[in-house]
Design an enzyme around this catalytic site. Sequence first.
Site, short mmCIF file in Angstrom:
data_model
loop_
_atom_site.label_atom_id
_atom_site.label_comp_id
_atom_site.label_asym_id
_atom_site.label_seq_id
_atom_site.Cartn_x
_atom_site.Cartn_y
_atom_site.Cartn_z
N THR A 19 0.81 -1.22 0.00
CA THR A 19 0.00 0.00 0.00
C THR A 19 0.85 1.28 0.00
O THR A 19 0.37 2.32 -0.45
CB THR A 19 -0.93 0.04 1.23
OG1 THR A 19 -0.13 -0.11 2.40
CG2 THR A 19 -1.97 -1.06 1.15
N LYS A 37 -2.88 7.48 -0.41
CA LYS A 37 -2.94 6.84 0.90
C LYS A 37 -2.94 7.94 1.95
O LYS A 37 -1.96 8.67 2.09
CB LYS A 37 -1.75 5.90 1.10
CG LYS A 37 -1.79 5.15 2.42
CD LYS A 37 -0.75 4.04 2.53
CE LYS A 37 -0.85 3.35 3.88
NZ LYS A 37 0.10 2.24 4.04
N1 LIG Z 1 5.13 -1.41 3.63
C1 LIG Z 1 4.22 -2.29 2.93
C2 LIG Z 1 2.84 -2.12 3.44
C3 LIG Z 1 1.83 -2.90 2.68
O1 LIG Z 1 2.13 -3.93 2.13
O2 LIG Z 1 0.71 -2.50 2.61
C4 LIG Z 1 4.26 -2.03 1.45
O3 LIG Z 1 3.88 -1.02 1.00
O4 LIG Z 1 4.65 -2.85 0.72
#
Ligand SMILES: N[C@@H](CC(=O)O)C(=O)O
Lengths: 442, 442
Positions: free
Chosen positions: A177, A256
């Site tokens: 994310t 986000k």
């Molecule tokens: N830090 C992770 C968080 C997630 O997977 O949502 C990423 O962006 O890959």
Amino acid sequence: GKAGELLREHGLSVGDRVRIVRDDGVVVEGIIMPRSELGDDEHIVVKMDNGYNVGVRVDRIEKLEAPGEGHEPSFKPMEGEIEYDPKLPNVSVMSTGGTIACRVDYETGAVKPAFTAEELVGAVPELLDVINIVDARAVLDLLSENMEPKHWMKIAEEVVDALSDPDVEGVVIGHGTDTMAFTAAALSFVIEGLNGPVVLVGAQRSSDRPSSDAASNLIAACAFAGDGEVGEVTVCMHGWTSDEVCLVHRGVRVRKMHTSRRDAFRSVESIPIAKVDVKDLRNPKIEFLRSDYRRPEDGEPEISGGFEEKVALVKFAPGMDPEVLDFYVDRGYRGIVLEGTGLGHVSEQWLESIERAVDDGIAVVMTSQCLYGRVNMNVYRTGRLLRAVGVIPGEDMLPEVAYVKLMYVLDRTDDIKEVERLMRTNIAGEIEGGRVLGGFEP
Amino acid sequence: GKAGELLREHGLSVGDRVRIVRDDGVVVEGIIMPRSELGDDEHIVVKMDNGYNVGVRVDRIEKLEAPGEGHEPSFKPMEGEIEYDPKLPNVSVMSTGGTIACRVDYETGAVKPAFTAEELVGAVPELLDVINIVDARAVLDLLSENMEPKHWMKIAEEVVDALSDPDVEGVVIGHGTDTMAFTAAALSFVIEGLNGPVVLVGAQRSSDRPSSDAASNLIAACAFAGDGEVGEVTVCMHGWTSDEVCLVHRGVRVRKMHTSRRDAFRSVESIPIAKVDVKDLRNPKIEFLRSDYRRPEDGEPEISGGFEEKVALVKFAPGMDPEVLDFYVDRGYRGIVLEGTGLGHVSEQWLESIERAVDDGIAVVMTSQCLYGRVNMNVYRTGRLLRAVGVIPGEDMLPEVAYVKLMYVLDRTDDIKEVERLMRTNIAGEIEGGRVLGGFEP
Ligand SMILES: N[C@@H](CC(=O)O)C(=O)O
Ligand SMILES: N[C@@H](CC(=O)O)C(=O)O
């Protein structure tokens, strides 16, 4: 090492569930994580059910045991064959890493980019009622903070390849994310002639947590991809915490907006394209919220261009020295996106360095750290001065999107007039312009 | 010059109302602005009633006339003496520039930092029913994008001076909206022992526009300052467009979230301290929304410390080269606030440069570009690696506030342990922690 020894003594290993009592009585229960990347063998790291990791110092452990209740690994590959259902749409599902794919880490401790249809269905059996996974690709295995433009290109190529199969309705891309919105913007610009939906999906809570949004987000994304209505790159994430509804956001208007909440993703001054009701995972219901989306094109999509990497994003703050701009000029950068204040301003003290950059042929684009609303450089003296030295107004583009777009535009042309024209022209919905009906709700 | 000549020919000058018909029939009506700062004498610049400026090329002007209907200058100093009303609280009102004070520009074309009680009351006569303006100070006359730490100090000194008068209940500071939140944070840290409210106020629409929020914001701010309940630095701005309500935000939790809307200012994951109903400008009604605010202290406030200027704010984006960190290290910076992704991440490729910065004694603080939510560097590998090289988690501080705070903290100490302790300790409400009841509504 100490930690490894202790675990072996107890017949435990990475991925097992453990219950630890510390010398001060604190109890930690959860899954043993792979040996700390920090090279520290003094601690055992446990992922607790609330999703957080804690390290417990080995010499403070009073008791260590496998807890009574077992904990099923949440992504067990389905056994047997998946039957093809001719009534369901065909979707290609790709994984690039992040929380939505992270069960691999938790269970084996290995960085394992495996991602098969069987694993997906094992994790979310309801998928069988929604789509046929005709193609499951492990494209990357990255936390998305480590994504780079070269990865955007790799994903774009896989998408184009998947959609060249006429039987595939749409593509779903599992993605971390953190930088999902950047990737969505990148794909929006660099893929031309989309013949079906491309849906990025992630999870704010991993699937071993009761509150995980992994399954419902994935179902919603697959349903929307299978629906085949839209020829755009989108982001599908949880919509409201109070209800099982996902929102499908336009890839160039989403951000986000929360570090941890499931409903972290927001369309910024733009109405999401659709919502997907996933109360019943076997029967997701799509409702379109706007009709001005791009329809799938006939024929096959293709990659158009790439990304110039000599582009910087510079957020302004009072007291900041413009010398950082001189630095980028000296380093041969070709573009700078400023994240200014209000309607698109920086201190007048920055004018000289900006002028120097522009004189050097660097494209300098203004966006606003307000995030909501539109840059207008005709209202205040500062804006007019910035315009006069050649700063390009970023319209109502999000700073992050303007950054990705500038990389894309500078790969296509080095004619600065053309750069300005393209930056101020809507390519993929990134300039919402006066088209917004809906609301500002930060 | 051409433009000047044409105006003189018609007996018009800067500040007059004009109606221009262009050769293509376009009609522009508004107030003549001072000769373009761009040194261009080919255009006449007109501020239209909708608030925007347009330039009309002199050689395209077909007709130019003073329009039939006159337009009253909106800030005419009151005539006669203002009577002191012993039943009303005494407030000190300061001006630092920005839209809320901008009538000076529009009428005379001069940069005139005059700001008297008579002018204020002339503009907003209802003030007479709300407070006694015992002290009106023209402190600065800046568009707030030009504010610097030295101006924060100047304002702080004036505030402390004004509040050293035991008869003064509170202070109102007119300020441009662009960097108002930065100034509010700066004052929150650098003034100690506040014995009354300090209220920053601005306007998103200038007072010559029908939709201006200048008068209602000013009344609300004065009412709140006069109320004397709070010993904190706050921001008072329009709350909802649908209703005449202003919100009083805690100075360290507020952010300008829209380029142009009147309700642009939002408390970020924090409940505003109060709302002020200004439907009846003569009778503003204050309602507190939380009770955990700081009460005014006894005795006089004082300045504690200052701001280290060798601090940078660096927003991360995929593809950005960490060489910008090396640049700051080489330039002798003492602090860097990172605006990372998600829970507080940057690409692992940045680790080496970050480690080098930390080894050089630079304080590196992590915040999140999500803006809402809290940094947590224990969840993902990336966060743990960043912690291990010494990055200081910025908790739930806004990036802009962490930046101002780091300037403040580095002015006080160069012991990096103490820097970390202070950055992670709540000083002025900037770390909301678990105290939020209310909502996330971006
Ligand atoms: N830090 C992770 C968080 C997630 O997977 O949502 C990423 O962006 O890959
Ligand atoms: N650019 C102006 C806008 C305003 O006054 O609100 C400033 O911040 O000073």
